[in-house]
Motif scaffolding. Structure first.
Motif, PDB file in Angstrom:
ATOM      1  N   LEU A  87      88.953  18.538  50.930  1.00 30.03           N
ATOM      2  CA  LEU A  87      88.103  19.721  50.773  1.00 30.03           C
ATOM      3  C   LEU A  87      87.940  20.464  52.100  1.00 30.03           C
ATOM      4  O   LEU A  87      88.020  21.698  52.146  1.00 30.03           O
ATOM      5  N   LYS A  88      87.715  19.717  53.177  1.00 26.84           N
ATOM      6  CA  LYS A  88      87.501  20.351  54.477  1.00 26.84           C
ATOM      7  C   LYS A  88      88.762  21.038  54.989  1.00 26.84           C
ATOM      8  O   LYS A  88      88.687  21.948  55.817  1.00 26.84           O
ATOM      9  N   ALA A  89      89.922  20.572  54.513  1.00 30.04           N
ATOM     10  CA  ALA A  89      91.176  21.206  54.920  1.00 30.04           C
ATOM     11  C   ALA A  89      91.424  22.520  54.177  1.00 30.04           C
ATOM     12  O   ALA A  89      92.309  23.290  54.545  1.00 30.04           O
ATOM     13  N   ASP A 148      74.656  26.849  51.684  1.00 35.37           N
ATOM     14  CA  ASP A 148      74.767  27.591  52.942  1.00 35.37           C
ATOM     15  C   ASP A 148      74.996  26.639  54.110  1.00 35.37           C
ATOM     16  O   ASP A 148      75.654  26.990  55.097  1.00 35.37           O
ATOM     17  N   ALA A 149      74.415  25.434  54.018  1.00 31.43           N
ATOM     18  CA  ALA A 149      74.589  24.402  55.043  1.00 31.43           C
ATOM     19  C   ALA A 149      74.223  23.060  54.425  1.00 31.43           C
ATOM     20  O   ALA A 149      73.422  22.992  53.486  1.00 31.43           O
ATOM     21  N   LEU A 150      74.813  21.988  54.936  1.00 26.11           N
ATOM     22  CA  LEU A 150      74.472  20.657  54.462  1.00 26.11           C
ATOM     23  C   LEU A 150      73.151  20.218  55.072  1.00 26.11           C
ATOM     24  O   LEU A 150      72.916  20.452  56.271  1.00 26.11           O
ATOM     25  N   PRO A 151      72.275  19.581  54.298  1.00 21.03           N
ATOM     26  CA  PRO A 151      71.002  19.100  54.877  1.00 21.03           C
ATOM     27  C   PRO A 151      71.263  17.955  55.852  1.00 21.03           C
ATOM     28  O   PRO A 151      72.106  17.089  55.594  1.00 21.03           O
ATOM     29  N   LEU A 152      70.532  17.956  56.956  1.00 21.33           N
ATOM     30  CA  LEU A 152      70.743  16.965  58.011  1.00 21.33           C
ATOM     31  C   LEU A 152      69.465  16.174  58.267  1.00 21.33           C
ATOM     32  O   LEU A 152      68.353  16.675  58.086  1.00 21.33           O
ATOM     33  N   THR A 153      69.645  14.933  58.707  1.00 17.36           N
ATOM     34  CA  THR A 153      68.525  14.110  59.151  1.00 17.36           C
ATOM     35  C   THR A 153      68.155  14.535  60.575  1.00 17.36           C
ATOM     36  O   THR A 153      68.900  15.279  61.229  1.00 17.36           O
ATOM     37  N   PRO A 154      67.007  14.076  61.117  1.00 18.07           N
ATOM     38  CA  PRO A 154      66.627  14.457  62.484  1.00 18.07           C
ATOM     39  C   PRO A 154      67.668  14.105  63.541  1.00 18.07           C
ATOM     40  O   PRO A 154      67.750  14.772  64.571  1.00 18.07           O
ATOM     41  N   ASN A 155      68.514  13.070  63.287  1.00 21.90           N
ATOM     42  CA  ASN A 155      69.530  12.726  64.289  1.00 21.90           C
ATOM     43  C   ASN A 155      70.872  13.380  64.006  1.00 21.90           C
ATOM     44  O   ASN A 155      71.887  13.009  64.592  1.00 21.90           O
ATOM     45  N   GLY A 156      70.884  14.359  63.088  1.00 18.51           N
ATOM     46  CA  GLY A 156      72.084  15.172  62.909  1.00 18.51           C
ATOM     47  C   GLY A 156      73.073  14.684  61.879  1.00 18.51           C
ATOM     48  O   GLY A 156      74.128  15.308  61.711  1.00 18.51           O
ATOM     49  N   LYS A 157      72.783  13.594  61.155  1.00 18.94           N
ATOM     50  CA  LYS A 157      73.688  13.115  60.115  1.00 18.94           C
ATOM     51  C   LYS A 157      73.350  13.783  58.787  1.00 18.94           C
ATOM     52  O   LYS A 157      72.227  14.258  58.570  1.00 18.94           O
ATOM     53  N   THR A 214      84.089  25.026  55.108  1.00 18.02           N
ATOM     54  CA  THR A 214      83.790  24.614  56.481  1.00 18.02           C
ATOM     55  C   THR A 214      83.199  23.211  56.554  1.00 18.02           C
ATOM     56  O   THR A 214      83.249  22.580  57.599  1.00 18.02           O
ATOM     57  N   ASP A 215      82.596  22.730  55.451  1.00 15.64           N
ATOM     58  CA  ASP A 215      82.054  21.373  55.444  1.00 15.64           C
ATOM     59  C   ASP A 215      81.922  20.924  54.004  1.00 15.64           C
ATOM     60  O   ASP A 215      81.825  21.747  53.078  1.00 15.64           O
ATOM     61  N   ALA A 216      81.927  19.604  53.783  1.00 13.80           N
ATOM     62  CA  ALA A 216      81.869  19.089  52.416  1.00 13.80           C
ATOM     63  C   ALA A 216      81.386  17.651  52.406  1.00 13.80           C
ATOM     64  O   ALA A 216      81.665  16.882  53.328  1.00 13.80           O
ATOM     65  N   VAL A 217      80.649  17.305  51.359  1.00 14.08           N
ATOM     66  CA  VAL A 217      80.214  15.937  51.097  1.00 14.08           C
ATOM     67  C   VAL A 217      80.420  15.671  49.610  1.00 14.08           C
ATOM     68  O   VAL A 217      80.126  16.528  48.774  1.00 14.08           O
ATOM     69  N   VAL A 218      80.930  14.487  49.279  1.00 13.45           N
ATOM     70  CA  VAL A 218      81.169  14.122  47.882  1.00 13.45           C
ATOM     71  C   VAL A 218      80.241  12.981  47.502  1.00 13.45           C
ATOM     72  O   VAL A 218      80.157  11.975  48.215  1.00 13.45           O
ATOM     73  N   THR A 219      79.539  13.140  46.400  1.00 11.13           N
ATOM     74  CA  THR A 219      78.643  12.115  45.888  1.00 11.13           C
ATOM     75  C   THR A 219      79.009  11.813  44.441  1.00 11.13           C
ATOM     76  O   THR A 219      79.879  12.463  43.853  1.00 11.13           O
ATOM     77  N   VAL A 220      78.334  10.815  43.863  1.00 12.68           N
ATOM     78  CA  VAL A 220      78.586  10.428  42.479  1.00 12.68           C
ATOM     79  C   VAL A 220      77.290  10.537  41.688  1.00 12.68           C
ATOM     80  O   VAL A 220      76.243  10.080  42.131  1.00 12.68           O
ATOM     81  N   LYS A 221      77.372  11.177  40.525  1.00 13.98           N
ATOM     82  CA  LYS A 221      76.207  11.314  39.648  1.00 13.98           C
ATOM     83  C   LYS A 221      76.664  11.092  38.210  1.00 13.98           C
ATOM     84  O   LYS A 221      77.545  11.809  37.721  1.00 13.98           O
ATOM     85  N   ASP A 222      76.089  10.070  37.568  1.00 14.02           N
ATOM     86  CA  ASP A 222      76.421   9.773  36.168  1.00 14.02           C
ATOM     87  C   ASP A 222      77.924   9.635  35.962  1.00 14.02           C
ATOM     88  O   ASP A 222      78.513  10.205  35.034  1.00 14.02           O
ATOM     89  N   ASP A 223      78.558   8.874  36.853  1.00 13.52           N
ATOM     90  CA  ASP A 223      79.995   8.595  36.758  1.00 13.52           C
ATOM     91  C   ASP A 223      80.863   9.832  36.961  1.00 13.52           C
ATOM     92  O   ASP A 223      82.023   9.862  36.535  1.00 13.52           O
ATOM     93  N   HIS A 224      80.329  10.856  37.610  1.00 11.28           N
ATOM     94  CA  HIS A 224      81.107  12.050  37.901  1.00 11.28           C
ATOM     95  C   HIS A 224      81.068  12.315  39.405  1.00 11.28           C
ATOM     96  O   HIS A 224      80.036  12.120  40.052  1.00 11.28           O
ATOM     97  N   LEU A 225      82.182  12.771  39.943  1.00 13.11           N
ATOM     98  CA  LEU A 225      82.256  13.150  41.352  1.00 13.11           C
ATOM     99  C   LEU A 225      81.700  14.562  41.510  1.00 13.11           C
ATOM    100  O   LEU A 225      82.112  15.487  40.810  1.00 13.11           O
ATOM    101  N   ILE A 226      80.769  14.701  42.450  1.00 11.83           N
ATOM    102  CA  ILE A 226      80.143  15.995  42.720  1.00 11.83           C
ATOM    103  C   ILE A 226      80.458  16.380  44.163  1.00 11.83           C
ATOM    104  O   ILE A 226      80.202  15.610  45.086  1.00 11.83           O
ATOM    105  N   ALA A 227      81.014  17.563  44.352  1.00 10.43           N
ATOM    106  CA  ALA A 227      81.329  18.066  45.690  1.00 10.43           C
ATOM    107  C   ALA A 227      80.263  19.056  46.128  1.00 10.43           C
ATOM    108  O   ALA A 227      79.962  20.013  45.402  1.00 10.43           O
TER     109      ALA A 227
END
Length: 326
Positions: free
Chosen positions: A157-159, A205-214, A164-177
């Motif tokens: 996805l990032k390529a 618009d942007a990925l949510p980040l923790t206080p240490n930037g992850k 510009t940025d992407a995270v993939v998670t799983v919800k109810d046996d489905h991949l969510i980008a």
């Protein structure tokens, strides 16, 4: 402003950041360093190349050896994904006053003297002798019989030129980008097998980040419910044949021409069975790849081999006997 060499460590190094830093007027060399504290911080090293679509973590530093192993601690082939284990002079003794955790992570080396440290990271050897980092084993998921590393999908996805940025998670046996940017899932078919293509894309618009930037995965928005497919009954003989086979394999009632085999719960094993049943009922062959490229009844039906002609019905005259009379 006068830096000529830069070392980066601690997080996966994105190709985008590599390219940005290589444009700095004075920087000549940018190093990517990988390693856990349990191996005295640095274990592998790579000199970055801004032309690479993935930034490798490189080769082991002096005094360190790296192994990519399967669940039975056997080496996996080059290019295959396994868990990264480390050995060498930097391996620490263990965790203070935590013997159970120490025994779980520090293992006798089945391939030589000393001990291995189990990193919990997924990796693979490249043909050039460098290592690719592919995420954490605890992020690995299993969906419909497939073991999936979301990090692999995120890299593709990032390529994509508009992401510009992407995270993939799983919800109810489905991949969510979750992507920053835009992406056409149909364009990913050439880069990912069908079971790795996300079921839904959420644009941010942007990925949510923790206080240490992850990335704060707990703050990612939930996917929107997908509207059920409008039911349209099969009309052609090929569509009816497929719908009957799908209903048997997927243990479902009515199958419409717009239903997706994989959305309904199909996977590669069931796809192979489906192809076998199509072959037995038509006498022709169906390429398994067509099932992944054309996953709905309507799309796949046009690729079925010719169906055998149905025998014509014949009427057998009923013999009648006249009882009595002339």
């Amino acid at each position: 402003p006068n830096a000529r060499t830069m070392n980066l460590a601690g997080e996966a190094l994105s190709p985008e950041l590599v390219r940005e830093l290589h444009q700095h007027p004075t920087i000549r060399t940018l190093h990517n360093l990988y390693g856990p504290s349990e191996d005295t911080t640095y274990s592998t090293h790579a000199v970055t190349d801004p032309s690479h679509h993935r930034t490798p973590i490189g080769r082991p530093v002096d005094g360190t050896r790296a192994h990519v192993l399967d669940a039975t601690l056997r080496p996996v082939p080059i290019g295959s994904v396994g868990e990264l284990y480390l050995e060498g002079l930097g391996i620490t003794r263990g965790y203070h006053d935590r013997p159970a955790l120490t025994a779980e992570r520090y293992l006798p080396n089945p391939h030589g003297p000393g001990r291995l440290y189990r990193t919990g990271d997924l990796a693979r050897w490249r043909t050039d002798g460098h290592l690719d980092y592919l995420g954490r084993t605890d992020n690995q998921v299993k969906i419909r019989g497939h073991r999936i590393e979301p990090g692999e999908i995120e890299t593709v996805l990032k390529a994509h030129p508009t992401v510009t940025d992407a995270v993939v998670t799983v919800k109810d046996d489905h991949l969510i980008a979750h992507v920053v940017g835009e992406v056409d899932l149909a364009a990913l078919r050439g880069s990912l097998p069908h079971h790795l293509i996300p079921h839904q894309v959420i644009t941010l618009d942007a990925l949510p980040l923790t206080p240490n930037g992850k990335v704060d995965r707990t703050a990612l928005p939930d996917p929107t419910p997908v509207a059920p497919t409008r039911y349209e009954p099969p009309t052609t003989a090929a569509e009816k044949l497929l719908a009957d086979i799908w209903a048997e394999l997927l243990d479902r009632g009515e199958i419409g021409v717009h239903d997706n085999f994989f959305t309904l719960g199909g996977h590669s094993l069931l796809a192979s069975r489906m192809v076998s049943r199509v072959t037995s009922r038509t006498g022709g062959s169906l390429d398994l790849r067509l099932v992944f490229d054309h996953p709905t009844v309507a799309e796949l039906a046009v690729h079925l081999p010719p169906l055998p002609e149905q025998p014509r019905s014949t009427t057998i005259p009923r013999l009648q006997r006249t009882l009595g009379g002339s």
